[in-house]
Motif scaffolding. Structure first.
Motif, PDB file in Angstrom:
ATOM      1  N   ALA A  79       0.837  -1.203   0.000  1.00 12.19           N
ATOM      2  CA  ALA A  79       0.000   0.000   0.000  1.00 12.19           C
ATOM      3  C   ALA A  79       0.873   1.255   0.000  1.00 12.19           C
ATOM      4  O   ALA A  79       0.596   2.221  -0.725  1.00 12.19           O
ATOM      5  CB  ALA A  79      -0.921  -0.004   1.211  1.00 12.19           C
ATOM      6  N   ARG A  80       1.947   1.248   0.797  1.00 10.99           N
ATOM      7  CA  ARG A  80       2.855   2.395   0.837  1.00 10.99           C
ATOM      8  C   ARG A  80       3.509   2.610  -0.534  1.00 10.99           C
ATOM      9  O   ARG A  80       3.613   3.734  -1.015  1.00 10.99           O
ATOM     10  CB  ARG A  80       3.930   2.201   1.896  1.00 10.99           C
ATOM     11  N   LEU A  81       3.928   1.532  -1.165  1.00 15.06           N
ATOM     12  CA  LEU A  81       4.533   1.631  -2.495  1.00 15.06           C
ATOM     13  C   LEU A  81       3.531   2.199  -3.499  1.00 15.06           C
ATOM     14  O   LEU A  81       3.869   3.061  -4.314  1.00 15.06           O
ATOM     15  CB  LEU A  81       5.018   0.255  -2.949  1.00 15.06           C
ATOM     16  N   ALA A  82       2.284   1.751  -3.427  1.00 19.21           N
ATOM     17  CA  ALA A  82       1.247   2.255  -4.337  1.00 19.21           C
ATOM     18  C   ALA A  82       1.021   3.750  -4.121  1.00 19.21           C
ATOM     19  O   ALA A  82       0.919   4.517  -5.087  1.00 19.21           O
ATOM     20  CB  ALA A  82      -0.056   1.482  -4.128  1.00 19.21           C
ATOM     21  N   LEU A  83       0.967   4.181  -2.868  1.00 21.43           N
ATOM     22  CA  LEU A  83       0.778   5.606  -2.581  1.00 21.43           C
ATOM     23  C   LEU A  83       1.979   6.432  -3.014  1.00 21.43           C
ATOM     24  O   LEU A  83       1.832   7.521  -3.566  1.00 21.43           O
ATOM     25  CB  LEU A  83       0.531   5.822  -1.085  1.00 21.43           C
ATOM     26  N   ASP A  84       3.173   5.923  -2.762  1.00 27.24           N
ATOM     27  CA  ASP A  84       4.385   6.660  -3.100  1.00 27.24           C
ATOM     28  C   ASP A  84       4.600   6.797  -4.601  1.00 27.24           C
ATOM     29  O   ASP A  84       5.298   7.705  -5.047  1.00 27.24           O
ATOM     30  CB  ASP A  84       5.616   5.988  -2.479  1.00 27.24           C
ATOM     31  N   THR A  85       4.026   5.919  -5.380  1.00 26.30           N
ATOM     32  CA  THR A  85       4.262   5.953  -6.821  1.00 26.30           C
ATOM     33  C   THR A  85       3.082   6.500  -7.628  1.00 26.30           C
ATOM     34  O   THR A  85       3.151   6.536  -8.858  1.00 26.30           O
ATOM     35  CB  THR A  85       4.613   4.549  -7.352  1.00 26.30           C
ATOM     36  N   THR A  86       2.044   6.968  -6.966  1.00 23.19           N
ATOM     37  CA  THR A  86       0.881   7.467  -7.718  1.00 23.19           C
ATOM     38  C   THR A  86       1.197   8.743  -8.491  1.00 23.19           C
ATOM     39  O   THR A  86       0.580   9.008  -9.512  1.00 23.19           O
ATOM     40  CB  THR A  86      -0.324   7.726  -6.799  1.00 23.19           C
ATOM     41  N   SER A  87       2.161   9.525  -8.025  1.00 21.09           N
ATOM     42  CA  SER A  87       2.486  10.758  -8.734  1.00 21.09           C
ATOM     43  C   SER A  87       3.656  10.589  -9.692  1.00 21.09           C
ATOM     44  O   SER A  87       4.073  11.527 -10.345  1.00 21.09           O
ATOM     45  CB  SER A  87       2.812  11.865  -7.714  1.00 21.09           C
ATOM     46  N   VAL A  88       4.164   9.387  -9.805  1.00 17.24           N
ATOM     47  CA  VAL A  88       5.291   9.110 -10.689  1.00 17.24           C
ATOM     48  C   VAL A  88       4.761   8.692 -12.059  1.00 17.24           C
ATOM     49  O   VAL A  88       3.766   7.988 -12.162  1.00 17.24           O
ATOM     50  CB  VAL A  88       6.168   7.972 -10.093  1.00 17.24           C
ATOM     51  N   ASN A  89       5.435   9.131 -13.099  1.00 13.35           N
ATOM     52  CA  ASN A  89       5.062   8.694 -14.447  1.00 13.35           C
ATOM     53  C   ASN A  89       5.534   7.264 -14.648  1.00 13.35           C
ATOM     54  O   ASN A  89       6.591   7.012 -15.203  1.00 13.35           O
ATOM     55  CB  ASN A  89       5.697   9.594 -15.515  1.00 13.35           C
ATOM     56  N   SER A  90       4.761   6.333 -14.186  1.00 15.82           N
ATOM     57  CA  SER A  90       5.141   4.922 -14.297  1.00 15.82           C
ATOM     58  C   SER A  90       4.506   4.301 -15.542  1.00 15.82           C
ATOM     59  O   SER A  90       3.501   4.789 -16.051  1.00 15.82           O
ATOM     60  CB  SER A  90       4.731   4.147 -13.048  1.00 15.82           C
ATOM     61  N   ARG A  91       5.113   3.223 -15.998  1.00 12.50           N
ATOM     62  CA  ARG A  91       4.578   2.489 -17.144  1.00 12.50           C
ATOM     63  C   ARG A  91       3.976   1.184 -16.631  1.00 12.50           C
ATOM     64  O   ARG A  91       4.583   0.486 -15.827  1.00 12.50           O
ATOM     65  CB  ARG A  91       5.672   2.188 -18.152  1.00 12.50           C
ATOM     66  N   VAL A  92       2.821   0.849 -17.113  1.00 10.31           N
ATOM     67  CA  VAL A  92       2.147  -0.391 -16.738  1.00 10.31           C
ATOM     68  C   VAL A  92       2.728  -1.527 -17.577  1.00 10.31           C
ATOM     69  O   VAL A  92       2.971  -1.364 -18.778  1.00 10.31           O
ATOM     70  CB  VAL A  92       0.628  -0.269 -16.957  1.00 10.31           C
ATOM     71  N   LEU A  93       2.966  -2.663 -16.936  1.00 10.36           N
ATOM     72  CA  LEU A  93       3.479  -3.826 -17.658  1.00 10.36           C
ATOM     73  C   LEU A  93       2.444  -4.335 -18.651  1.00 10.36           C
ATOM     74  O   LEU A  93       1.239  -4.316 -18.383  1.00 10.36           O
ATOM     75  CB  LEU A  93       3.827  -4.950 -16.686  1.00 10.36           C
ATOM     76  N   THR A  94       2.929  -4.839 -19.758  1.00  7.73           N
ATOM     77  CA  THR A  94       2.031  -5.461 -20.734  1.00  7.73           C
ATOM     78  C   THR A  94       1.647  -6.846 -20.217  1.00  7.73           C
ATOM     79  O   THR A  94       2.271  -7.377 -19.287  1.00  7.73           O
ATOM     80  CB  THR A  94       2.724  -5.609 -22.104  1.00  7.73           C
ATOM     81  N   GLY A  95       0.682  -7.453 -20.825  1.00 14.09           N
ATOM     82  CA  GLY A  95       0.281  -8.807 -20.465  1.00 14.09           C
ATOM     83  C   GLY A  95       1.429  -9.791 -20.637  1.00 14.09           C
ATOM     84  O   GLY A  95       1.635 -10.694 -19.819  1.00 14.09           O
ATOM     85  N   THR A  96       2.214  -9.613 -21.699  1.00 19.82           N
ATOM     86  CA  THR A  96       3.361 -10.487 -21.953  1.00 19.82           C
ATOM     87  C   THR A  96       4.415 -10.325 -20.863  1.00 19.82           C
ATOM     88  O   THR A  96       4.963 -11.317 -20.364  1.00 19.82           O
ATOM     89  CB  THR A  96       3.988 -10.172 -23.333  1.00 19.82           C
ATOM     90  N   GLN A  97       4.710  -9.078 -20.469  1.00 17.64           N
ATOM     91  CA  GLN A  97       5.691  -8.832 -19.418  1.00 17.64           C
ATOM     92  C   GLN A  97       5.231  -9.423 -18.090  1.00 17.64           C
ATOM     93  O   GLN A  97       6.022 -10.023 -17.358  1.00 17.64           O
ATOM     94  CB  GLN A  97       5.940  -7.330 -19.263  1.00 17.64           C
ATOM     95  N   THR A  98       3.947  -9.287 -17.801  1.00 13.77           N
ATOM     96  CA  THR A  98       3.398  -9.851 -16.568  1.00 13.77           C
ATOM     97  C   THR A  98       3.522 -11.374 -16.586  1.00 13.77           C
ATOM     98  O   THR A  98       3.938 -11.986 -15.599  1.00 13.77           O
ATOM     99  CB  THR A  98       1.925  -9.438 -16.393  1.00 13.77           C
ATOM    100  N   ALA A  99       3.194 -11.988 -17.711  1.00 16.78           N
ATOM    101  CA  ALA A  99       3.299 -13.441 -17.839  1.00 16.78           C
ATOM    102  C   ALA A  99       4.743 -13.903 -17.663  1.00 16.78           C
ATOM    103  O   ALA A  99       4.995 -14.937 -17.034  1.00 16.78           O
ATOM    104  CB  ALA A  99       2.752 -13.889 -19.196  1.00 16.78           C
ATOM    105  N   GLN A 100       5.696 -13.145 -18.185  1.00 12.59           N
ATOM    106  CA  GLN A 100       7.110 -13.491 -18.042  1.00 12.59           C
ATOM    107  C   GLN A 100       7.535 -13.453 -16.572  1.00 12.59           C
ATOM    108  O   GLN A 100       8.262 -14.325 -16.102  1.00 12.59           O
ATOM    109  CB  GLN A 100       7.993 -12.555 -18.862  1.00 12.59           C
ATOM    110  N   LEU A 101       7.085 -12.438 -15.837  1.00 12.42           N
ATOM    111  CA  LEU A 101       7.413 -12.350 -14.415  1.00 12.42           C
ATOM    112  C   LEU A 101       6.817 -13.518 -13.638  1.00 12.42           C
ATOM    113  O   LEU A 101       7.471 -14.124 -12.790  1.00 12.42           O
ATOM    114  CB  LEU A 101       6.905 -11.033 -13.826  1.00 12.42           C
ATOM    115  N   ILE A 102       5.565 -13.832 -13.932  1.00 16.81           N
ATOM    116  CA  ILE A 102       4.896 -14.943 -13.255  1.00 16.81           C
ATOM    117  C   ILE A 102       5.640 -16.245 -13.515  1.00 16.81           C
ATOM    118  O   ILE A 102       5.876 -17.031 -12.597  1.00 16.81           O
ATOM    119  CB  ILE A 102       3.423 -15.037 -13.705  1.00 16.81           C
ATOM    120  N   SER A 103       6.057 -16.448 -14.758  1.00 17.37           N
ATOM    121  CA  SER A 103       6.778 -17.660 -15.118  1.00 17.37           C
ATOM    122  C   SER A 103       8.175 -17.689 -14.502  1.00 17.37           C
ATOM    123  O   SER A 103       8.590 -18.698 -13.927  1.00 17.37           O
ATOM    124  CB  SER A 103       6.882 -17.761 -16.637  1.00 17.37           C
ATOM    125  N   THR A 104       8.881 -16.586 -14.590  1.00 17.73           N
ATOM    126  CA  THR A 104      10.264 -16.517 -14.084  1.00 17.73           C
ATOM    127  C   THR A 104      10.339 -16.778 -12.590  1.00 17.73           C
ATOM    128  O   THR A 104      11.211 -17.490 -12.114  1.00 17.73           O
ATOM    129  CB  THR A 104      10.881 -15.137 -14.395  1.00 17.73           C
TER     130      THR A 104
END
Length: 69
Positions: free
Chosen positions: A39-64
Motif C-alpha cells: 500500500a505504501r509503495l502504491a501511494l508513493d508511486t501514484t504521482s510518478v510517471n510509471s509504465r504499466v506492464l504489458t500482459g506479456t511482461q506480466t506473464a514473463q514475471l509470473i513464469s520466471t
C-alpha cells in the motif's frame, strides 16, 4: 471475498479495514506487513510517471518467479 483464490492472505474490502489470514500468527503478521508495504509503495508511486506492464511482461514475471496468482 468469496471470489478470491484460496492462496490470498490479505485483502482490503471497500469500506473496511485490512483483513489478513495465516495458518500461524507469524504468517498473519507477515501478511499484514506485506500489505502495508504494498500500500505504501502504491501511494508513493501514484504521482510518478510509471509504465504499466504489458500482459506479456506480466506473464514473463509470473513464469520466471513461479508465482501463483
Amino acid at each position: 471475498m468469496a471470489d478470491l483464490p484460496s492462496t490470498t492472505s490479505a485483502a482490503i474490502p471497500a469500506s473496511h479495514g485490512p483483513i489478513v489470514a495465516g495458518t500461524t500468527l507469524e504468517k498473519a503478521v507477515y501478511a499484514i506487513e506485506e500489505l502495508e508495504a504494498t500500500a505504501r509503495l502504491a501511494l508513493d508511486t501514484t504521482s510518478v510517471n510509471s509504465r504499466v506492464l504489458t500482459g506479456t511482461q506480466t506473464a514473463q514475471l509470473i513464469s520466471t518467479f513461479n508465482l501463483e496468482i
